[in-house]
Scaffold this active site. Structure first.
Site, PDB file in Angstrom:
ATOM      1  N   ARG A 191      21.655  53.215  32.999  1.00  0.00           N
ATOM      2  CA  ARG A 191      22.427  52.154  32.341  1.00  0.00           C
ATOM      3  C   ARG A 191      21.596  50.885  32.211  1.00  0.00           C
ATOM      4  O   ARG A 191      21.664  50.184  31.202  1.00  0.00           O
ATOM      5  CB  ARG A 191      23.724  51.888  33.106  1.00  0.00           C
ATOM      6  CG  ARG A 191      24.671  50.961  32.364  1.00  0.00           C
ATOM      7  CD  ARG A 191      26.038  50.894  33.009  1.00  0.00           C
ATOM      8  NE  ARG A 191      25.992  50.251  34.319  1.00  0.00           N
ATOM      9  CZ  ARG A 191      27.054  50.116  35.118  1.00  0.00           C
ATOM     10  NH1 ARG A 191      28.228  50.597  34.740  1.00  0.00           N
ATOM     11  NH2 ARG A 191      26.947  49.522  36.280  1.00  0.00           N
TER      12      ARG A 191
ATOM     13  N   LYS B 106      25.088  45.248  30.489  1.00  0.00           N
ATOM     14  CA  LYS B 106      25.324  44.549  31.756  1.00  0.00           C
ATOM     15  C   LYS B 106      24.256  43.456  31.860  1.00  0.00           C
ATOM     16  O   LYS B 106      23.203  43.652  32.474  1.00  0.00           O
ATOM     17  CB  LYS B 106      25.261  45.541  32.920  1.00  0.00           C
ATOM     18  CG  LYS B 106      25.998  45.038  34.155  1.00  0.00           C
ATOM     19  CD  LYS B 106      26.295  46.148  35.119  1.00  0.00           C
ATOM     20  CE  LYS B 106      26.670  45.643  36.491  1.00  0.00           C
ATOM     21  NZ  LYS B 106      27.875  44.820  36.538  1.00  0.00           N
TER      22      LYS B 106
ATOM     23  N   GLU C  94      39.366  45.203  30.429  1.00  0.00           N
ATOM     24  CA  GLU C  94      38.916  45.490  31.798  1.00  0.00           C
ATOM     25  C   GLU C  94      39.104  44.231  32.628  1.00  0.00           C
ATOM     26  O   GLU C  94      39.604  43.223  32.141  1.00  0.00           O
ATOM     27  CB  GLU C  94      37.456  45.938  31.797  1.00  0.00           C
ATOM     28  CG  GLU C  94      36.486  44.896  31.244  1.00  0.00           C
ATOM     29  CD  GLU C  94      35.039  45.364  31.237  1.00  0.00           C
ATOM     30  OE1 GLU C  94      34.676  46.260  32.019  1.00  0.00           O
ATOM     31  OE2 GLU C  94      34.255  44.810  30.437  1.00  0.00           O
TER      32      GLU C  94
HETATM   33  N1  PXG Z   1      33.370  45.986  34.300  1.00  0.00           N
HETATM   34  C1  PXG Z   1      32.554  44.950  34.512  1.00  0.00           C
HETATM   35  C2  PXG Z   1      32.616  43.780  33.619  1.00  0.00           C
HETATM   36  C3  PXG Z   1      31.654  44.982  35.582  1.00  0.00           C
HETATM   37  O1  PXG Z   1      30.830  43.959  35.811  1.00  0.00           O
HETATM   38  C4  PXG Z   1      32.515  47.167  36.179  1.00  0.00           C
HETATM   39  C5  PXG Z   1      33.365  47.079  35.092  1.00  0.00           C
HETATM   40  C6  PXG Z   1      32.521  48.410  37.013  1.00  0.00           C
HETATM   41  O2  PXG Z   1      31.336  49.171  36.774  1.00  0.00           O
HETATM   42  P1  PXG Z   1      30.705  50.097  37.897  1.00  0.00           P
HETATM   43  O3  PXG Z   1      29.542  50.732  37.224  1.00  0.00           O
HETATM   44  O4  PXG Z   1      30.312  49.205  39.035  1.00  0.00           O
HETATM   45  O5  PXG Z   1      31.752  51.065  38.257  1.00  0.00           O
HETATM   46  C7  PXG Z   1      31.628  46.109  36.438  1.00  0.00           C
HETATM   47  C8  PXG Z   1      30.681  46.186  37.593  1.00  0.00           C
HETATM   48  C9  PXG Z   1      29.509  41.857  41.786  1.00  0.00           C
HETATM   49  C10 PXG Z   1      29.467  43.215  41.207  1.00  0.00           C
HETATM   50  O6  PXG Z   1      28.724  41.581  42.693  1.00  0.00           O
HETATM   51  C11 PXG Z   1      30.017  43.469  39.965  1.00  0.00           C
HETATM   52  C12 PXG Z   1      29.960  44.758  39.435  1.00  0.00           C
HETATM   53  C13 PXG Z   1      29.384  45.762  40.149  1.00  0.00           C
HETATM   54  C14 PXG Z   1      28.833  45.502  41.385  1.00  0.00           C
HETATM   55  C15 PXG Z   1      28.885  44.221  41.928  1.00  0.00           C
HETATM   56  O7  PXG Z   1      30.311  41.046  41.317  1.00  0.00           O
HETATM   57  N2  PXG Z   1      30.515  44.935  38.209  1.00  0.00           N
END
Ligand code: PXG
Length: 288
Positions: free
Chosen positions: A50, A149, A182
């Site tokens: 990703r 991301k 989301e």
């Molecule tokens: N939507 C958004 C906007 C995100 O930033 C997810 C969904 C979930 O994706 P994953 O691949 O993690 O299932 C995210 C992920 C943090 C932090 O420190 C944020 C995320 C992941 C890990 C840590 O705020 N966001």
């Protein structure tokens, strides 16, 4: 704490990068948040894939090969002697001039931080979260695609401020058409009449790695999954609701904009997904 920057380790106090880096000046860069559980890095290759996809979309060439980056992440977790860890992998555009042009920047910089994880308190998982929908819309997919991301998280930060102002911990963000997209750092699912529903990617959401795993678990459990658009009305009237993300894992939602969702307690299917996910993260992954 040993922080990885461009192939070398630095103590935390010395882990610094230039103020001319466009990651700082413009939020120009990409990142991943990854977890290790009991010495297994969960879905490391999927996170690396990703990251490279996000980088390709913003025309940032990560200066090392994927497999090498996988090894560098493992090395960083090992160097910090961590078994349960939160890994932040960041690639910035690099050092440039005081002007937007990304192609005037030098080499992209690779940063890997492996630290202890701070989790939501346990009662949130047992009792469920209260959330609100917020006025800030999720970025328009045609403008800044939520599938990237990127280091530019202001859209989510706005929403998070609005959640904080409302006295809750997460915000549901809608897209410009009013469909549920989301949360600020999590994907969203609802359950209605035994069917699991989550917004499709074209609504403008990140393709969460936890989201993908929940869809896979649902298929294994024989639960019907629909990637389909839905509105706040559908969330208010869902039987169950939960969020998924690397940091939160699977967390139940029991109140949305003051409406009680389902029974007001974490739902039956939600608890099955939580249990299945916990089991999987502790048994699969790239070993440190
Ligand atoms: N939507 C958004 C906007 C995100 O930033 C997810 C969904 C979930 O994706 P994953 O691949 O993690 O299932 C995210 C992920 C943090 C932090 O420190 C944020 C995320 C992941 C890990 C840590 O705020 N966001």
């Amino acid at each position: 704490m040993k922080i990885y920057i461009n192939g070398r380790f630095y103590p935390k106090e010395k882990a610094v990068i230039s103020v001319y880096d466009h990651g700082l000046l413009y939020g120009d860069g990409v990142f991943e948040g990854i977890r290790a559980y009991a010495g297994n890095i969960f879905k490391l290759r999927e996170h690396i894939d990703r990251l490279y996809e996000s980088a390709r979309t913003i025309m940032l060439k990560i200066p090392i090969a994927k497999e090498r980056l996988v090894q560098e992440v493992i090395k960083t977790v090992r160097a910090n002697r961590l078994k349960d860890a939160y890994i932040r992998l960041v690639v910035t555009r690099g050092i440039g001039t005081l002007g937007l042009n990304p192609f005037k920047c030098g080499k992209p910089q690779i940063i890997i931080i492996a630290d202890k994880i701070v989790l939501y308190p346990r009662e949130f998982y047992e009792e469920g979260l209260a959330v609100v929908t917020v006025p800030t819309q999720r970025n328009l997919a045609e403008a800044v695609s939520p599938r990237v991301k990127s280091l530019n998280y202001l859209n989510n930060i706005f929403a998070r401020i609005e959640a904080n102002n409302a006295g809750v911990h997460e915000a549901i963000m809608l897209n410009s058409q009013g469909y549920v997209a989301e949360c600020t750092g999590d994907n969203i699912f609802i359950v209605k009449k035994g069917v699991l529903k989550t917004p499709p990617l074209y609504v403008g959401v990140l393709e969460g790695i936890t989201r993908d795993e929940i869809i896979a678990i649902a298929k294994r459990l024989g639960v019907e999954v629909q990637e389909t658009v839905f509105t706040r009305h559908d969330v208010f009237n869902a039987d169950e609701c939960f969020l998924t993300g690397t940091a939160a894992e699977v967390i139940p939602v029991v109140r949305v904009d003051g409406r009680v969702v389902g029974t007001g307690k974490p739902g039956k299917l939600t608890r099955r997904f939580m249990a299945a996910f916990h089991q999987i993260v502790r048994t699969v992954g790239v070993q440190v």
